[in-house]
Design an enzyme around this catalytic site. Structure first.
Site, PDB file in Angstrom:
ATOM      1  NE  ARG A  25       9.368  -3.662   0.490  1.00  7.93           N
ATOM      2  CZ  ARG A  25      10.454  -2.864   0.771  1.00  7.93           C
ATOM      3  NH1 ARG A  25      11.295  -3.297   1.628  1.00  7.93           N
ATOM      4  NH2 ARG A  25       9.672  -2.085   0.740  1.00  7.93           N
TER       5      ARG A  25
ATOM      6  CB  SER B 275      16.131  -5.126  -7.088  1.00  4.05           C
ATOM      7  OG  SER B 275      16.455  -4.897  -6.801  1.00  4.05           O
TER       8      SER B 275
ATOM      9  CB  VAL C  41       6.169  -1.454 -12.397  1.00  7.63           C
ATOM     10  CG1 VAL C  41       5.821  -3.509 -12.418  1.00  7.63           C
ATOM     11  CG2 VAL C  41       6.269  -0.912 -11.141  1.00  7.63           C
TER      12      VAL C  41
ATOM     13  CG  ASN D 275       1.123  -4.908  -3.896  1.00  6.67           C
ATOM     14  OD1 ASN D 275       0.267  -4.105  -3.200  1.00  6.67           O
ATOM     15  ND2 ASN D 275       2.664  -5.000  -4.500  1.00  6.67           N
TER      16      ASN D 275
ATOM     17  CE1 TYR E 197       1.451   5.355  -1.249  1.00  5.87           C
ATOM     18  CE2 TYR E 197      -0.306   6.685  -0.218  1.00  5.87           C
ATOM     19  CZ  TYR E 197       0.114   5.682   0.115  1.00  5.87           C
ATOM     20  OH  TYR E 197      -0.024   4.416  -0.451  1.00  5.87           O
TER      21      TYR E 197
ATOM     22  CB  ALA F 248      -1.102  13.618  -7.129  1.00  2.00           C
TER      23      ALA F 248
ATOM     24  CE  LYS G  63      -0.329   3.898  -3.205  1.00  2.62           C
ATOM     25  NZ  LYS G  63      -0.961   2.869  -4.153  1.00  2.62           N
TER      26      LYS G  63
HETATM   27  P1  NAI Z   1       6.411  -2.181   0.297  1.00  2.00           P
HETATM   28  O1  NAI Z   1       7.494  -0.825   0.289  1.00  2.00           O
HETATM   29  O2  NAI Z   1       6.403  -3.406   2.148  1.00  2.00           O
HETATM   30  O3  NAI Z   1       6.606  -2.727  -0.901  1.00  2.00           O
HETATM   31  C1  NAI Z   1       6.308  -2.600  -2.298  1.00  2.00           C
HETATM   32  C2  NAI Z   1       7.102  -3.062  -3.254  1.00  2.00           C
HETATM   33  O4  NAI Z   1       7.244  -2.761  -4.496  1.00  2.00           O
HETATM   34  C3  NAI Z   1       8.046  -3.646  -2.600  1.00  2.00           C
HETATM   35  O5  NAI Z   1       8.603  -4.504  -3.411  1.00  2.00           O
HETATM   36  C4  NAI Z   1       8.899  -2.640  -3.678  1.00  2.00           C
HETATM   37  O6  NAI Z   1      10.313  -3.625  -4.253  1.00  2.00           O
HETATM   38  C5  NAI Z   1       8.226  -2.806  -5.295  1.00  2.00           C
HETATM   39  N1  NAI Z   1       8.580  -1.839  -5.646  1.00  2.00           N
HETATM   40  C6  NAI Z   1       8.715  -0.454  -5.550  1.00  2.00           C
HETATM   41  N2  NAI Z   1       9.448   0.514  -7.221  1.00  2.00           N
HETATM   42  C7  NAI Z   1       9.165  -1.150  -8.338  1.00  2.00           C
HETATM   43  C8  NAI Z   1       9.080  -0.505  -9.483  1.00  2.00           C
HETATM   44  N3  NAI Z   1       9.615   1.020  -9.480  1.00  2.00           N
HETATM   45  N4  NAI Z   1       8.762  -1.426  -9.395  1.00  2.00           N
HETATM   46  C9  NAI Z   1       9.013  -2.645  -9.308  1.00  2.00           C
HETATM   47  N5  NAI Z   1       8.634  -2.664  -7.937  1.00  2.00           N
HETATM   48  C10 NAI Z   1       8.435  -2.112  -7.122  1.00  2.00           C
HETATM   49  O7  NAI Z   1       4.880  -1.735   0.447  1.00  2.00           O
HETATM   50  P2  NAI Z   1       3.715  -1.911   1.060  1.00  2.00           P
HETATM   51  O8  NAI Z   1       2.893  -1.408   2.057  1.00  2.00           O
HETATM   52  O9  NAI Z   1       3.363  -3.214   0.964  1.00  2.00           O
HETATM   53  O10 NAI Z   1       2.339  -1.206  -0.285  1.00  2.00           O
HETATM   54  C11 NAI Z   1       2.090  -2.073  -1.506  1.00  2.00           C
HETATM   55  C12 NAI Z   1       1.218  -1.271  -2.642  1.00  2.00           C
HETATM   56  O11 NAI Z   1       0.179  -1.246  -0.764  1.00  2.00           O
HETATM   57  C13 NAI Z   1       1.488   0.318  -2.058  1.00  2.00           C
HETATM   58  O12 NAI Z   1       0.872   0.390  -3.549  1.00  2.00           O
HETATM   59  C14 NAI Z   1       1.599   0.732  -1.820  1.00  2.00           C
HETATM   60  O13 NAI Z   1       1.224   2.339  -1.697  1.00  2.00           O
HETATM   61  C15 NAI Z   1       0.245   0.407  -0.920  1.00  2.00           C
HETATM   62  N6  NAI Z   1      -0.422   1.103   0.156  1.00  2.00           N
HETATM   63  C16 NAI Z   1      -0.113   0.319   1.008  1.00  2.00           C
HETATM   64  C17 NAI Z   1      -0.633   0.908   2.711  1.00  2.00           C
HETATM   65  C18 NAI Z   1      -0.373   0.507   3.443  1.00  2.00           C
HETATM   66  O14 NAI Z   1       0.031   0.885   5.068  1.00  2.00           O
HETATM   67  N7  NAI Z   1       0.865  -0.656   4.225  1.00  2.00           N
HETATM   68  C19 NAI Z   1      -2.113   1.506   2.703  1.00  2.00           C
HETATM   69  C20 NAI Z   1      -2.204   2.005   1.092  1.00  2.00           C
HETATM   70  C21 NAI Z   1      -1.355   1.280   0.136  1.00  2.00           C
END
Ligand code: NAI
Length: 244
Positions: A11, A34, A61, A87, A152, A154, A156
């Protein structure tokens, strides 16, 4: 056909990146924590409809052994791994005075150690291939800090250091490593913010709007493309002008 592996791609930003790279012609290795993350979710169908191959690989991961086995499985299935997008990420926000050790350690493991795990095992494959692109998801929180996100931010900031180190270690093997630093992007992660937090963010953004996941995916696509063949060790902020 070249293959892209995108972590946390069921997602949000990861799914948008997977879809974009599929439309660029890559076979796609999806990953998430999962099977449940892929239920009631049409990401695989959308990717396959673009005429490329797509497989999902369930693994945490942050777990070194699981990542080693997963990378092996992706290589066996697709023969090459040409693009790795680190990601997957989580938040466990709280002010420093109240942040628990568990909140801190969990975020470090998922956001930061995962980048070590994946970059090590995929990097070894890319070194043998003498080509590859690694793209890491940093954040404006890693560049400027953010109250309530010591854990968080830290991770990034660490990812930015890791990106530059990988770029220096693997550059001579034809591998580039770059990071993108998104600002405020509409996803399930940011849906958790309060209205007050959201308004405060908006006030600081030059473009006065939040980003869309496709706007991150487009820059990742560029970094994976031939046009970015001489770009490495860089951090591209995608924040609508949060800080200039
Ligand atoms: P999200 O929460 O919608 O998606 C993250 C995905 O990673 C989820 O599908 C989740 O199940 C998966 N995930 C979590 N832990 C995991 C693990 N241990 N092993 C495998 N998969 C795992 O988050 P989003 O917003 O799409 O963020 C994606 C990336 O972008 C992240 O690294 C986030 O820190 C970064 N980011 C997001 C921002 C935002 O505004 N949404 C801003 C800056 C960075």
């Amino acid at each position: 056909m070249a293959t892209a592996l995108i972590t946390g791609s069921a997602r949000g930003i990861g799914a948008a990146i997977a879809l974009r790279l599929a439309s660029d012609g890559y076979n796609i290795a999806l990953n998430d924590i999962s099977e449940a993350m892929f239920e009631n979710n049409d990401i695989m169908d959308k990717i396959k409809a673009l005429g490329v191959e797509c497989e999902k690989f369930i693994c945490d991961v942050s777990n070194y052994e699981q990542v080693e086995a997963t990378v092996k499985a992706v290589k066996e299935r697709f023969k090459t791994i040409d693009v790795l997008v680190n990601n997957a990420g989580i938040t466990r926000d709280g002010l420093l005075a109240r942040m628990s050790e568990e909140q801190y350690d969990t975020v470090i493991a998922v956001n930061q150690k995962s980048v070590f795990n994946m970059s090590k095992f995929v990097g070894n494959i890319m070194m043998r291939q003498k080509s590859g692109r690694i793209i890491n998801l940093a954040s404006v929180a890693g560049l400027y800090g953010n109250p309530g996100q010591m854990n968080y931010s830290a991770t990034k900031a660490a990812i930015i250091g890791m990106t530059k180190t990988v770029a220096k270690e693997l550059g001579s093997r034809g591998i580039t490593c770059n990071a993108v630093a998104p600002g405020f992007i509409k996803t399930p992660m940011t849906d958790k913010l309060t209205d007050a937090q959201r308004d405060a963010m908006l006030a600081q953004i030059a473009m006065k709007r939040y980003g869309e996941v496709e706007e991150i995916a487009g820059v990742v696509s560029f970094l994976a493309s031939k046009d970015a063949s001489y770009v490495t060790g860089q951090v591209i902020e995608i924040s609508g002008g949060l800080s200039m």
